[in-house]
Design a protein around this motif. Structure first.
Motif, PDB file in Angstrom:
ATOM      1  N   GLU A   1      13.838  -0.374   6.925  1.00 40.57           N
ATOM      2  CA  GLU A   1      12.071  -0.174   6.784  1.00 40.57           C
ATOM      3  C   GLU A   1      11.873  -0.725   5.982  1.00 40.57           C
ATOM      4  OE1 GLU A   1      10.115   3.889   5.080  1.00 40.57           O
ATOM      5  OE2 GLU A   1      11.630   4.616   6.992  1.00 40.57           O
ATOM      6  N   HIS A   2      10.714  -1.101   6.367  1.00 38.68           N
ATOM      7  CA  HIS A   2      10.074  -2.158   5.399  1.00 38.68           C
ATOM      8  C   HIS A   2       8.986  -2.409   5.014  1.00 38.68           C
ATOM      9  CE1 HIS A   2      13.165  -5.038   6.728  1.00 38.68           C
ATOM     10  NE2 HIS A   2      13.151  -4.803   7.550  1.00 38.68           N
ATOM     11  N   GLU A   3       7.979  -2.393   4.788  1.00 35.69           N
ATOM     12  CA  GLU A   3       6.266  -1.781   4.022  1.00 35.69           C
ATOM     13  C   GLU A   3       5.586  -3.637   3.723  1.00 35.69           C
ATOM     14  OE1 GLU A   3       4.791   2.243   2.350  1.00 35.69           O
ATOM     15  OE2 GLU A   3       4.559   0.592   0.697  1.00 35.69           O
ATOM     16  N   VAL A   4       4.189  -3.444   4.189  1.00 36.84           N
ATOM     17  CA  VAL A   4       3.519  -4.176   3.789  1.00 36.84           C
ATOM     18  C   VAL A   4       2.345  -3.826   4.450  1.00 36.84           C
ATOM     19  CG1 VAL A   4       1.987  -6.537   5.601  1.00 36.84           C
ATOM     20  CG2 VAL A   4       5.032  -6.067   5.580  1.00 36.84           C
ATOM     21  N   THR A   5       1.997  -4.125   2.851  1.00 37.96           N
ATOM     22  CA  THR A   5      -0.046  -3.470   2.301  1.00 37.96           C
ATOM     23  C   THR A   5      -0.424  -4.455   2.818  1.00 37.96           C
ATOM     24  OG1 THR A   5       0.937  -1.554   0.649  1.00 37.96           O
ATOM     25  CG2 THR A   5      -1.353  -2.051   0.812  1.00 37.96           C
ATOM     26  N   PHE A   6      -1.833  -4.790   3.301  1.00 37.88           N
ATOM     27  CA  PHE A   6      -3.060  -5.948   3.437  1.00 37.88           C
ATOM     28  C   PHE A   6      -4.191  -4.900   2.187  1.00 37.88           C
ATOM     29  CE2 PHE A   6      -1.060  -5.716   7.536  1.00 37.88           C
ATOM     30  CZ  PHE A   6      -1.105  -6.789   7.775  1.00 37.88           C
ATOM     31  N   LEU A   7      -4.403  -6.376   1.301  1.00 35.60           N
ATOM     32  CA  LEU A   7      -5.645  -6.143   0.457  1.00 35.60           C
ATOM     33  C   LEU A   7      -6.711  -6.354   1.065  1.00 35.60           C
ATOM     34  CD1 LEU A   7      -2.963  -7.039  -2.430  1.00 35.60           C
ATOM     35  CD2 LEU A   7      -3.618  -4.652  -1.557  1.00 35.60           C
ATOM     36  N   THR A   8      -6.835  -8.136   0.315  1.00 34.64           N
ATOM     37  CA  THR A   8      -8.033  -8.243   1.319  1.00 34.64           C
ATOM     38  C   THR A   8      -8.182  -9.246   2.635  1.00 34.64           C
ATOM     39  OG1 THR A   8      -8.011 -10.345   0.114  1.00 34.64           O
ATOM     40  CG2 THR A   8      -8.580  -8.956  -1.024  1.00 34.64           C
ATOM     41  N   THR A   9      -7.660  -8.626   3.719  1.00 34.96           N
ATOM     42  CA  THR A   9      -7.128  -9.465   4.715  1.00 34.96           C
ATOM     43  C   THR A   9      -8.368  -8.156   5.597  1.00 34.96           C
ATOM     44  OG1 THR A   9      -5.225  -9.794   4.826  1.00 34.96           O
ATOM     45  CG2 THR A   9      -6.081  -9.064   7.336  1.00 34.96           C
ATOM     46  N   PRO A  10      -9.633  -9.328   6.340  1.00 31.96           N
ATOM     47  CA  PRO A  10     -10.668  -8.684   6.664  1.00 31.96           C
ATOM     48  C   PRO A  10      -9.920  -7.650   8.110  1.00 31.96           C
ATOM     49  CG  PRO A  10     -10.283 -11.456   7.561  1.00 31.96           C
ATOM     50  CD  PRO A  10      -9.529 -11.091   6.274  1.00 31.96           C
ATOM     51  N   GLN A  11     -10.977  -6.972   8.264  1.00 38.68           N
ATOM     52  CA  GLN A  11     -10.787  -5.530   9.230  1.00 38.68           C
ATOM     53  C   GLN A  11      -9.596  -4.862   9.263  1.00 38.68           C
ATOM     54  OE1 GLN A  11      -9.468  -9.011  12.507  1.00 38.68           O
ATOM     55  NE2 GLN A  11     -11.703  -9.300  11.871  1.00 38.68           N
ATOM     56  N   LEU A  12      -8.074  -5.794   7.893  1.00 37.45           N
ATOM     57  CA  LEU A  12      -7.608  -4.694   7.461  1.00 37.45           C
ATOM     58  C   LEU A  12      -7.010  -4.067   6.611  1.00 37.45           C
ATOM     59  CD1 LEU A  12      -4.528  -6.652   9.290  1.00 37.45           C
ATOM     60  CD2 LEU A  12      -5.987  -4.638  10.282  1.00 37.45           C
ATOM     61  N   ARG A  13      -8.369  -4.172   5.495  1.00 35.39           N
ATOM     62  CA  ARG A  13      -8.825  -3.589   3.809  1.00 35.39           C
ATOM     63  C   ARG A  13      -8.302  -2.654   3.572  1.00 35.39           C
ATOM     64  NH1 ARG A  13     -12.218  -5.806  -0.046  1.00 35.39           N
ATOM     65  NH2 ARG A  13     -13.381  -7.424   1.278  1.00 35.39           N
TER      66      ARG A  13
END
Length: 368
Positions: free
Chosen positions: A149-161
């Motif tokens: 199990e891994h985790e990715v957090t999108f920060l300023t990515t457009p449409q996924l902020r």
């Protein structure tokens, strides 16, 4: 239900395809430490601004912020893989691969409105691969790094902020680069035989990547342990030399190999000199690509002489697309076969190999 995905973790780019989709997701394998960046106008695509925090049990440094892919190609302090890097153990490759899988897993779904309070969960069975020389020693540890199990957090990515994605990899099926591409060429989407010559023949493959060139020999869809071979040499050394020559000759700097490769892919050889008009770098590109093609042609010729039962040689990978006209000239009377979208053949092959293994193991009902 787990999604089935093929992921080619290339030294130049990560290519992902999920079962049932028709368009692959391609992320340059390049990162740079992230920071609070000024945004004057938001990018029109998530792929143009992958700004992420990544957690994985396999990473040496966790919960760090990274600019990934196209966003990193524009920056001078970006990291690209070098010849001494091993993709089976590389943190960078894992960061880009997990970012790509997270993006592929949530593509088309609704955005999370609650920021960090809500996390998406995607589960995969993945097919992937390693170079010939790396496979025997590292495929088990590579598989172990991916599974979990891994985790990715999108920060300023457009449409996924501020969107958090948990990526669970249930199983990783690791193949040999080049051989998987051949399996794709030999079979239909339902895994039935499409090309009898490839499926039942003795076929040589030359898969030209960024840092490696793999020359597996495939006999009736089985890897020949004695004659399969790999060189720790790829297109990166020639791209680096072109970048140096262009800088020395014209004082023009490419921020990354990826920037130069994109220019060459689009056949855009014109650069702008400050105050001095435009100039073409094609003569420099031609010189180094002719050298690369000559070296690859000699490698193929030597392997073919060692194993004359090989019926034909397929030249694949991103390097094949770039070197095709130069290789055709360097090969002389030696007939080489090229395929369209050669840089994507491994990715499609990994998906099919994973699907085949799941079917054999009786997991078909648990995989979408």
């Amino acid at each position: 239900m787990a999604k089935l995905a093929g992921i080619d973790i290339g030294n130049d780019s990560i290519k992902v395809i999920t079962d049932g989709s028709y368009k692959p997701l391609i992320v340059p394998n390049i990162i740079t430490p992230g920071y609070d960046r000024p945004i004057f106008q938001e990018e029109d695509s998530a792929l143009k601004a992958l700004d992420v925090i990544v957690y994985s049990p396999a990473l040496k440094q966790n919960n760090r912020r990274w600019f990934v892919g196209q966003l990193a190609t524009e920056l001078d302090d970006s990291y690209e893989l070098e010849e001494t890097d091993n993709k089976a153990l590389s943190d960078q490759s894992l960061i880009v691969a997990l970012t790509g899988l997270a993006l592929a897993g949530i593509s088309g779904s609704e955005g999370a409105a609650g920021g960090f309070a809500q996390a998406d969960e995607v589960e995969f069975v993945v097919g992937t691969g390693l170079p010939v020389r790396t496979y025997a020693k590292y495929h088990e540890s590579f598989e172990a790094r991916l599974v979990g199990e891994h985790e990715v957090t999108f920060l300023t990515t457009p449409q996924l902020r501020n969107r958090k994605v948990k990526v669970r990899i249930r199983r990783a099926v690791v193949s040999i680069e080049g051989a998987a591409a051949l399996f794709n060429l030999a079979t239909h989407e339902n895994l039935q035989v499409r090309d009898e010559e490839i499926y039942n023949g003795v076929i040589g493959v030359c898969e030209i990547g960024s840092l490696t060139t793999d020359l597996p020999v495939v006999n009736r869809m089985s890897i020949d342990n004695n004659f399969s071979y790999g060189e720790q040499m790829g297109m990166a050394v020639y791209l680096d030399a072109i970048i140096r020559d262009v800088e020395d000759t014209y004082q023009y700097s490419f921020a990354s190999r990826a920037k130069l490769a994109a220019r060459i892919r689009n056949r855009d050889y014109t650069i702008q000199r400050i105050g001095e008009g435009q100039v073409s770098i094609q003569p420099i590109v031609d010189m180094y690509f002719q050298r690369a093609a000559h070296r690859v042609a000699e490698l193929i010729k030597k392997r073919w002489k060692k194993y004359p039962d090989i019926q034909c040689y397929y030249v694949l990978g991103g390097g094949a697309a770039a070197l095709k006209p130069y290789l055709q000239e360097a090969a002389g009377t030696m007939k080489l076969r090229f395929m369209p979208e050669s840089e994507l053949q491994n990715m499609y092959g990994y998906l099919k190999v994973a699907k085949s293994r799941m079917n054999q193991a009786g997991y078909a009902e648990a995989v979408t």
